[in-house]
Motif scaffolding. Structure first.
Motif, mmCIF file in Angstrom:
data_model
loop_
_atom_site.group_PDB
_atom_site.id
_atom_site.type_symbol
_atom_site.label_atom_id
_atom_site.label_comp_id
_atom_site.label_asym_id
_atom_site.label_seq_id
_atom_site.Cartn_x
_atom_site.Cartn_y
_atom_site.Cartn_z
ATOM 1 N N PRO A 132 -1.325 1.584 -5.667
ATOM 2 C CA PRO A 132 -0.481 1.160 -4.538
ATOM 3 C C PRO A 132 0.926 1.736 -4.665
ATOM 4 O O PRO A 132 1.284 2.347 -5.676
ATOM 5 N N HIS A 139 -5.590 0.839 1.720
ATOM 6 C CA HIS A 139 -5.534 -0.603 1.505
ATOM 7 C C HIS A 139 -6.907 -1.181 1.841
ATOM 8 O O HIS A 139 -7.773 -0.479 2.394
ATOM 9 N N PRO A 146 0.830 -1.218 0.000
ATOM 10 C CA PRO A 146 0.000 0.000 0.000
ATOM 11 C C PRO A 146 0.859 1.261 0.000
ATOM 12 O O PRO A 146 1.996 1.268 0.488
#
Length: 846
Positions: A721, A685, A679
């Protein structure tokens, strides 16, 4: 020993074990309860049925004629001896592993011994090959290496007198904070399934029985003994269970059920999970054992549980107690008819059936091999090199930061505690004491050569210096405190703190357990069965504080204790020296680590102990900063853009130092890929903002993300991410062309030509992703990993590779029909180097 966490803070639960090689463990205050403790395995499944479970299959329906004959000749007590592990033979030494079964000598049935083993054979007082953690193994994306990993476990287990190993662990990396993420493989069910199956094949090829764990949904340590995992049927079958089914299909001898509940039923009492799925759907022929003390009633025997693992012990010198449920209590239940003896016969038959399969009931038992430490070292290094992931590698001019060459590789400042004290593995039941583990600092100095300048600063010292008589009165003498079997308080005194501030207390233990109590602070428990050194940050006030230390020693070893501390002044000086060393060097190499552990989840995704501050300060002083991560799972990197390169080494096992040096200098080319998404932020996340998902609300965690676990969630939500699933750089480059997609009798096949366009040999993981079907009105990932293969190419070489897509990847679980069904319609096919680096797109016709 077992520890009970204080309210609101999960703590470690330990078994009788040897001192791990690790330097320290994070502070997790806990109350000592006992000495043999809780680790291991998995979860339950469906909503418990209102009606009584169907009758257990009779022993006559299972097992060979030989096995049925043996069971028929056994007394009730002899049968009972198979369904619970004990601590060792009567009047004999404690088992070095997790447990011991006595066998039945009069019938020629030998005893059995079982050890922990996700990262190596873990035995009390015994060294073994410490392999890289399973996250590193999975990052190789190489089934062949998974088999080799298993072969080391299998060979060493047999050589060290074991018959069963508690490995592999196949739980999903669902929670980024998960304390045991390092022990398992991936957030993706396909990677988990393939890696687990190959490892089991390797383990059992050597004659050792494998136990897959933890069945199922055991993806967090927080409240792991009580949490109820609420998982929808489709999610359960498509995400949580594929790894277990692959293990069963690979012939795993045993399955371990876990502490938690699944949909309202304890895993080890879960008829739907242990019978409907495991026995009826998958035709599992082995036996089911509980996680440590995870059995809940004698009637669990009628719901699919065959064996109880775990003893509630006191100190090592105390008498070995009876098991909670499957000893005298089960005997009484059989005698009064509460539990039918036929259920006991079935459980014993299953266990003996696996013993027979592995040759243990033959007139001549299979010979045990000698240890092959050279082969273990070679495999450990190969996997450490192949599982390392190059996350970042910037280029200045025409020179990339890595590999190190010229002056960049001959004038180094090496920084970080784990450069001098190797971070071999995580903590808990997976921590193996290695034969040997070189410090990365020494490996780098050796590789840099005699003419190189390599300086070292810890930056953050986790141990510090012994306390002087001016600080601790009377003086404490480091070293032996208790003789073998001792149990008492061995120190009482006064600590004089010179100023308010943040201090760090270090307690090194060998030979038992020590409990340090500083007035006004939580007690510090240091046990060599968990880690040889405990390092605890404390906020101390100026003035005098009473101090006591007590503990116990193993029956065959004295207790040695060293007490150290780091003052605020020393911590500031350590940081200043590290920054100065970095500024004076051509390249700064910073080693950073986290502390993944059984028993608790990480409080945040940041590196602990101020390491982010250290890396940022070093990178500011020297832009040519290379960060080597020894972490078990994803971490945040607020300093990322200021660094030149980042190499993820995971917990690399006993050969990690040599592998790290080879990769940094280009003697090996990194080819590992992430099997979990990293993340970008604490609030970005799948669990963030969803306490019902993690850590749970009112004792229940909801898998409300459904089938969108891991990288699938990032695609579904459009969240970028830090590093995508499948990401991993190389010292060379690869080009893809000529995609072809077609149906086959068993699923589909994807063909692509891959060319090495760089000047180094390298390995590329070709990843195939399937898009959702517009014709299917069921929950589907936006795209899912459907196949992969690894190809090795010399510079300029190209290969036509075929990636099979199995039939299961083209199906979904229909909860209403309780079966797999084909997904109708056409599918987009994407091929690339990661889930975020798609090179080619095609179409799979209906």
């Amino acid at each position: 020993m077992r520890f009970r966490p204080r309210p609101g803070r999960p703590g470690p639960r330990l078994r009788l074990r040897t001192a791990p090689h690790g330097r320290r463990r994070p502070a997790r205050p806990a109350r000592l309860l006992a000495v043999a403790a809780a680790l291991g395995c998995a979860a339950g499944l469906l909503t418990p049925a209102a009606a009584a479970p169907a009758p257990e299959a009779s022993a006559a329906q299972e097992g060979s004629a030989q096995v049925r004959s043996l069971v028929a000749e056994m007394t009730l007590d002899e049968k009972l001896s198979f369904v619970h592990w004990t601590a060792g033979p009567p009047n004999g030494p404690l088992a070095r592993g997790v447990g011991y079964l006595p066998g039945v000598p009069r019938l020629g049935i030998p005893p059995l011994q079982v050890s922990d083993g996700p990262t190596g054979i873990r035995l009390n007082g015994v060294r073994a090959t410490a392999l890289p953690t399973p996250t590193a193994l999975a990052a190789t994306f190489d089934d062949g290496l998974a088999r080799e990993y298993g072969k080391v476990l299998g060979h060493e287990g047999r050589a060290l007198g074991q018959d069963v190993v508690l490995a592999p662990m196949v739980n999903t990396i669902r929670v980024p904070h998960g304390g045991r993420n390092f022990e398992t493989f991936s957030e993706d069910p396909l990677v988990t399934a393939r890696t687990a199956a190959a490892e089991i094949e390797g383990i059992q090829s050597q004659g050792l029985m494998a136990t897959v764990k933890h069945f199922a949904g055991n993806n967090q340590e927080t409240d792991r003994f009580t949490i109820d995992a609420a998982i929808g049927e489709q999610t359960l079958h498509e995400v949580e269970l594929p790894g277990f089914q692959a293990a069963v299909d690979a012939g795993a001898a045993a399955v371990m059920c876990s502490y938690n509940q699944v949909n309202g039923a304890h895993s080890c009492s879960n008829d739907g999970l242990l019978r409907s799925v495991l026995r009826d759907q998958w035709d599992f022929k082995g036996w089911v054992m509980s996680d440590w003390l995870a059995t809940h009633a004698t009637t669990d025997l009628t719901k699919g549980l065959d064996q109880e693992l775990g003893l509630e012990m006191g100190k090592p010198t105390d008498p070995v107690p009876d098991t909670r449920y499957f000893g005298a209590a089960l005997k009484a239940a059989v005698q009064d008819g509460t539990v039918p003896e036929a259920a006991l016969d079935t459980a014993v038959t299953r266990i003996l059936g696996r013993m027979e399969r592995f040759g243990l009931l033959a007139a001549t038992a299979p010979a045990r091999p000698a240890r092959d430490t050279a082969a273990g070292r070679a495999t450990a290094r190969t996997i450490a090199e192949n599982g390392a992931v190059l996350l970042r590698n910037t280029t200045t001019g025409d020179r990339p930061a890595l590999p190190l060459t010229g002056r960049a590789g001959s004038h180094l400042a090496v920084i970080g505690d784990s450069a001098e004290h190797p971070k071999v593995s995580g903590l808990g039941s997976a921590h193996v004491v290695p034969d040997d583990a070189k410090a990365p600092l020494d490996a780098l100095r050796e590789r840099a050569g005699a003419g190189a300048t390599v300086t070292y600063e810890p930056g953050i010292d986790r141990l510090g210096q012994p306390l002087s008589a001016d600080s601790l009165s009377p003086a404490f003498t480091n070293g032996r405190q208790l003789q073998e079997g001792g149990d008492r308080q061995f120190y009482q005194g006064t600590l004089t703190v010179p100023a308010d501030g943040d201090y760090r207390i270090g307690v090194r233990v060998d030979g038992g357990m020590a409990i340090l109590q500083i007035e006004g602070q939580d007690p510090v428990y240091a046990a060599d069965s968990f880690s040889d050194t405990t390092s605890v940050p404390m906020r101390l006030t100026r003035g005098s504080h009473k101090v006591t230390m007590s503990g116990w020693a193993w029956p065959d070893r004295p207790l040695e204790v060293d007490l150290t501390w780091v003052t605020p002044q020393q911590a500031a000086a350590d940081l200043d020296r590290a920054v100065a060393a970095a500024a004076a060097a051509q390249t700064a190499v910073v080693f950073a680590q986290d502390e993944g552990s059984e028993g608790y989840d990480r409080p945040s995704l940041s590196l602990p102990d101020g390491q982010d501050r250290l890396i940022a300060a070093v990178a500011e002083a020297n832009p040519n900063t290379v960060v080597v991560l020894n972490t078990g799972s994803s971490v945040l990197m607020p300093w990322l853009d200021d660094t030149a390169a980042v190499l993820q080494m995971w917990y690399p096992g006993q050969e990690g130092a040599q592998a790290t040096a080879a990769l940094l200098y280009g003697d090996a080319n990194p080819g590992g890929k992430l099997t979990q998404t990293f993340p970008a932020a604490e609030d970005a996340h799948p669990m963030a903002g969803h306490p019902e998902r993690f850590p749970g609300v009112n004792g229940e965690q909801q898998y409300s993300e459904g089938v969108h676990v891991g990288h699938r969630w990032y695609d579904q939500q459009g969240v970028r991410p830090l590093f995508a699933f499948g990401h991993g750089l190389s010292y060379t480059s690869f080009a893809y062309r000529d995609l072809a997609v077609g149906r086959t009798a068993t699923g589909a096949a994807v063909q692509v030509t891959v060319r090495n366009t760089g000047d180094r040999a390298g390995k590329e993981v070709v990843q195939v992703y399937l898009g959702a079907s517009a014709a299917a009105d069921v929950p589907q990932p936006v795209r899912k990993l459907a196949g992969y293969t690894k190809v090795t190419l010399a510079p300029g070489q190209e290969k036509r590779v075929t990636v099979p897509v199995g039939a299961r990847a083209l199906r979904y679980w229909d909860a209403g029909a309780d079966t797999w069904k084909p997904v109708p319609g056409a599918r987009t096919v994407q091929v690339g180097s990661s889930s975020a680096d798609i090179r080619l797109t095609g179409r799979l016709a209906p």
